[in-house]
Design a protein around this motif. Structure first.
Motif, short mmCIF file in Angstrom:
data_model
loop_
_atom_site.label_atom_id
_atom_site.label_comp_id
_atom_site.label_asym_id
_atom_site.label_seq_id
_atom_site.Cartn_x
_atom_site.Cartn_y
_atom_site.Cartn_z
N ARG A 4 1.03 -1.03 0.31
CA ARG A 4 0.16 0.07 0.19
C ARG A 4 0.95 1.36 -0.17
O ARG A 4 1.97 1.36 0.09
N GLU A 5 0.37 2.19 -0.37
CA GLU A 5 1.39 3.07 -0.46
C GLU A 5 0.33 4.55 -0.32
O GLU A 5 -0.94 4.61 -0.10
N THR A 6 0.71 6.19 0.67
CA THR A 6 0.43 6.79 0.63
C THR A 6 0.01 7.86 -0.05
O THR A 6 0.86 8.04 -0.74
N ASP A 8 -1.72 11.66 -0.30
CA ASP A 8 -2.54 12.94 0.02
C ASP A 8 -3.00 13.69 -0.87
O ASP A 8 -2.65 14.21 -2.01
N LYS A 13 -5.87 11.87 3.63
CA LYS A 13 -5.21 10.79 2.91
C LYS A 13 -5.74 9.47 2.75
O LYS A 13 -7.01 9.19 3.65
N ARG A 14 -4.86 8.92 1.17
CA ARG A 14 -5.89 7.37 1.23
C ARG A 14 -4.54 6.58 1.00
O ARG A 14 -3.69 6.68 1.16
N TYR A 15 -4.99 5.29 1.96
CA TYR A 15 -3.97 4.18 0.51
C TYR A 15 -4.33 3.21 -0.11
O TYR A 15 -5.68 3.62 -0.70
N SER A 27 -8.70 2.01 -2.77
CA SER A 27 -8.44 2.35 -2.39
C SER A 27 -9.30 3.05 -0.67
O SER A 27 -9.95 2.42 -0.85
N ASP A 29 -9.78 5.11 3.23
CA ASP A 29 -9.66 6.51 3.80
C ASP A 29 -8.61 5.79 5.03
O ASP A 29 -9.32 4.80 5.90
N VAL A 30 -7.43 6.97 5.33
CA VAL A 30 -6.50 6.40 5.92
C VAL A 30 -7.39 6.62 7.61
O VAL A 30 -6.66 5.73 8.56
N SER A 33 -9.03 2.97 8.72
CA SER A 33 -9.16 2.10 7.93
C SER A 33 -7.69 1.88 9.49
O SER A 33 -7.70 0.69 10.41
#
Length: 60
Positions: A4-6, A8, A13-15, A27, A29-30, A33
């Motif tokens: 996974r990458e973050t 912005d 912010k999303r993974y 996708s 939401d951080v 999650s």
């Protein structure tokens, strides 16, 4: 499984995970999650970058 990458987006912010062609596959939401991770105890250990697949145990 890809890591996974973050990302912005400016508003949140999303993974995200990407497929073989580099397109977004998944996708999340951080905030949602991380709060879901705290609510449940995972049965499996996860590799770095794959925190949604189980618990991350830091090396000792």
């Amino acid at each position: 499984m890809t890591k996974r990458e973050t990302i912005d987006t400016g508003t949140d912010k999303r993974y995200v995970r990407r497929d073989e062609q580099g397109r977004f596959k998944e996708s999340v939401d951080v905030g949602k999650s991380l709060s879901a991770d705290r609510r449940t105890k995972a049965k499996t250990k996860a590799k770095p970058g794959e925190g949604d697949k189980g618990d991350h145990h830091p090396s000792r």
